[in-house]
Write an enzyme that holds these catalytic residues in place. Sequence first.
Site, PDB file in Angstrom:
ATOM      1  N   THR A  17      68.862  40.101 -14.470  1.00  9.43           N
ATOM      2  CA  THR A  17      67.408  39.960 -14.202  1.00  9.43           C
ATOM      3  C   THR A  17      66.966  41.140 -13.334  1.00  9.43           C
ATOM      4  OG1 THR A  17      67.928  38.460 -12.366  1.00  9.43           O
ATOM      5  CG2 THR A  17      67.166  37.469 -14.418  1.00  9.43           C
TER       6      THR A  17
ATOM      7  N   LYS B   1      75.789  37.645 -12.880  1.00  6.38           N
ATOM      8  CA  LYS B   1      74.504  38.282 -12.595  1.00  6.38           C
ATOM      9  C   LYS B   1      73.964  37.668 -11.300  1.00  6.38           C
ATOM     10  CE  LYS B   1      71.091  36.738 -12.510  1.00  6.38           C
ATOM     11  NZ  LYS B   1      69.702  36.400 -12.291  1.00  6.38           N
TER      12      LYS B   1
ATOM     13  N   THR C 247      77.156  29.639  -7.924  1.00  8.60           N
ATOM     14  CA  THR C 247      76.589  30.961  -7.729  1.00  8.60           C
ATOM     15  C   THR C 247      75.357  31.103  -8.589  1.00  8.60           C
ATOM     16  OG1 THR C 247      76.931  33.294  -8.039  1.00  8.60           O
ATOM     17  CG2 THR C 247      78.033  31.841  -9.582  1.00  8.60           C
TER      18      THR C 247
ATOM     19  N   GLU D 270      69.279  42.543  -3.751  1.00  6.46           N
ATOM     20  CA  GLU D 270      67.961  43.178  -3.863  1.00  6.46           C
ATOM     21  C   GLU D 270      67.719  44.110  -2.683  1.00  6.46           C
ATOM     22  OE1 GLU D 270      65.748  39.938  -6.724  1.00  6.46           O
ATOM     23  OE2 GLU D 270      65.442  39.788  -4.573  1.00  6.46           O
TER      24      GLU D 270
ATOM     25  N   ASN E  84      60.552  41.833  -4.286  1.00  5.32           N
ATOM     26  CA  ASN E  84      60.105  40.449  -4.284  1.00  5.32           C
ATOM     27  C   ASN E  84      58.609  40.282  -4.140  1.00  5.32           C
ATOM     28  OD1 ASN E  84      62.437  38.707  -4.693  1.00  5.32           O
ATOM     29  ND2 ASN E  84      63.234  39.981  -3.022  1.00  5.32           N
TER      30      ASN E  84
ATOM     31  N   THR F 152      54.486  39.669 -10.703  1.00  7.00           N
ATOM     32  CA  THR F 152      53.054  39.989 -10.787  1.00  7.00           C
ATOM     33  C   THR F 152      52.833  41.242 -11.622  1.00  7.00           C
ATOM     34  OG1 THR F 152      53.301  41.114  -8.683  1.00  7.00           O
ATOM     35  CG2 THR F 152      52.357  38.924  -8.653  1.00  7.00           C
TER      36      THR F 152
END
EC number: 2.3.1.35
Lengths: 405, 405
Positions: A154, A180, A191, A276, A400, A405
Amino acid sequence: MAVGESSLGRLRPIPGVRLGTVAAGIRKPNRRDLVLFELAEGAHCSAVLTRNRFRAAPILLTEQHLAASCHPRYWLVNTGYANAGNGAQGLSDALSCVRRVAEQARCAVPEVLMFSTGVIGEPLPVDRIVRAIPSAFAELTDDAWEAAAHGIMTTDTRPKGTSSVISIEGRPVTLTGIAKGAGMIRPDMATMLAFLATDAVLDPVWARQALGAAVDVSFNRITVDGDTSTNDACALAVTGRSGVRIDGAGDSGRRFLAALSEVCRTLALAIVRDGEGATRLVHVAVAEAADEAEAARVAFAIAESPLVKTAVFAGDPNWGRVLAAVGRADIADMELERVRIFLNDLCVAENGARSGSYQESEAVARMSAAEIEIRVVLGRGDAATSVWTCDLSYDYITINADYRT
Amino acid sequence: MAVGESSLGRLRPIPGVRLGTVAAGIRKPNRRDLVLFELAEGAHCSAVLTRNRFRAAPILLTEQHLAASCHPRYWLVNTGYANAGNGAQGLSDALSCVRRVAEQARCAVPEVLMFSTGVIGEPLPVDRIVRAIPSAFAELTDDAWEAAAHGIMTTDTRPKGTSSVISIEGRPVTLTGIAKGAGMIRPDMATMLAFLATDAVLDPVWARQALGAAVDVSFNRITVDGDTSTNDACALAVTGRSGVRIDGAGDSGRRFLAALSEVCRTLALAIVRDGEGATRLVHVAVAEAADEAEAARVAFAIAESPLVKTAVFAGDPNWGRVLAAVGRADIADMELERVRIFLNDLCVAENGARSGSYQESEAVARMSAAEIEIRVVLGRGDAATSVWTCDLSYDYITINADYRT
């Protein structure tokens, strides 16, 4: 951004497992986003699923199907939409996808499991998935783990996978896994998505226990942002095709469990390295705790502290923030004077204060590496644990704040 | 950055309290960084102190002094250095400062309390503080709360203070308070630094209980980053100079407690509005919980989720992240179907899915305000609570990656 090298090693096929990865146009065009795993007849399967109280529809379905039989024939995995928070429609959508696989394979519906990842609360584009299922079948082949590792991503910036071969009485047993996950990572008995397979011959009950034990020391010891996903799952397929029988109570069992744990840990660390916005991997090691639960509480208090994580991003040896995190880990009779804090090998705090030999330049040198260790010695007992996390950077906010959006 | 207007209202003097604020050059030149409060003879004092296991030296000293007497005459407050994690030297340094105040005032050492805020783990510049104490005495005057509100700031972008006057049987009673705090904010039975005073006549035991109750619904219900400081403290001075006696068990007690709670809540919200990097204030209201502890667990799970906080920063009505946070709040028998999520007045999720009437544009409109409410109705009981937090922005990273270096 991600920490360290991005190379995916050779992912070895597991006899009895075939994979097909296709671009179904689920959320973005021309992106591999649908993976079908086929397990040979006779294979059995265990899974550890999220402990979030709000479980996605595919998780509910998979749990139900696994309860009916531990011999599923297919795993269907989509990225793009998590199919969580979609109510009754979500369950019916997951069932539609699974039914289409069963129809094509001429197997029973409960023999198909489903796993989804992506945006929560938006409906699954069932039509696009159903339409792509025949091509996924057409793609099925055994040496296709790398494509599958791409197909389940993702916000990941790189695919994650590993293989391990151990020799049991001179005969090889292979383990391969892919995973992932990059955000909403604080697994609790599971996980993000991880798919493992082995050609060993394992007792199904023992396989389930071994998977639980391996997950506990790997996926359950990482955190990116403290958020547990609604869709977390780790599944293990056991095909038995090597013909090598593992004795759960014996030496081969110990060795298999060690290999399985190592595969899980490699995948878990790959998730944190690709956390991230991550620019640094942090190993938080807590030693001399009264028990392991206490060690984990301290380790997670440090690993989830935004102040510690921003200091790591800045390469700032701010041991005061580590100390403050240890202090709020809710351990009633902790004595500050006994606690020692190390950056890698360097003692930076002891006796409730900065270490007498502390030199800022030495501490800064330790903090400037891509992978660092924060070790906290509590002086209370013999228990220890490790937790892995990454730093908190501008990119975490970008990812994030922009995602969805 | 901070949310809303920055004006500090009129801070009313409290008869029996004088304040002196000076620039002692503690960490930065030409910045007001040392505040001395003088309480008139006969005043009594309560304080709620941090629950972090690692308490700063001034907190340990203050606790010890308050145990000896509830009639302290001076509060000495410095910003710049927290004097936490400094071991035995930290205690001795705090004592040196306090001794200097006692010497100048010709009072006993235990009649002086000390509060420090700033960087952890670096030594207190005792000489500079001791040298500035005579000027702080020279500055003492009763109408100087605003300068003190400036003098206790660290990463705060604005001073925080409020006054309240209530009428008891036609006679006025005044409450004034100031606070500081912008990061490492997740008070646990205490806040960052808050100093309150009243001219009411209060029983000391009741005053302590009232302060605890007021802190519980204000400072203990805010979070910026989930980190509890080593130095949190909230102190209340009661001078009795109005001559108005408050009956703890009666109507005047209820009204005084309401006013005290409101002053604390105003200061607590000012801290969140000025949360490090804050661009939005978020009121997380949880209703229909089985009990208040459960409501607080859910509210803090939402308020501390980096994914929810980055979505708020982006103005993204990502209710799925709220749902996932509710789901990991560790409530065993939560039923997804009963949970409803509102953005202000707008229901965005119910029956385990997006609300049927959901319109993205309406949700986005709610999220674009400077102050928003996320309301979660659990459908389990009658308990409710509120927690306030801010969003997680790039500036939080900037501030915490740059601070100290």
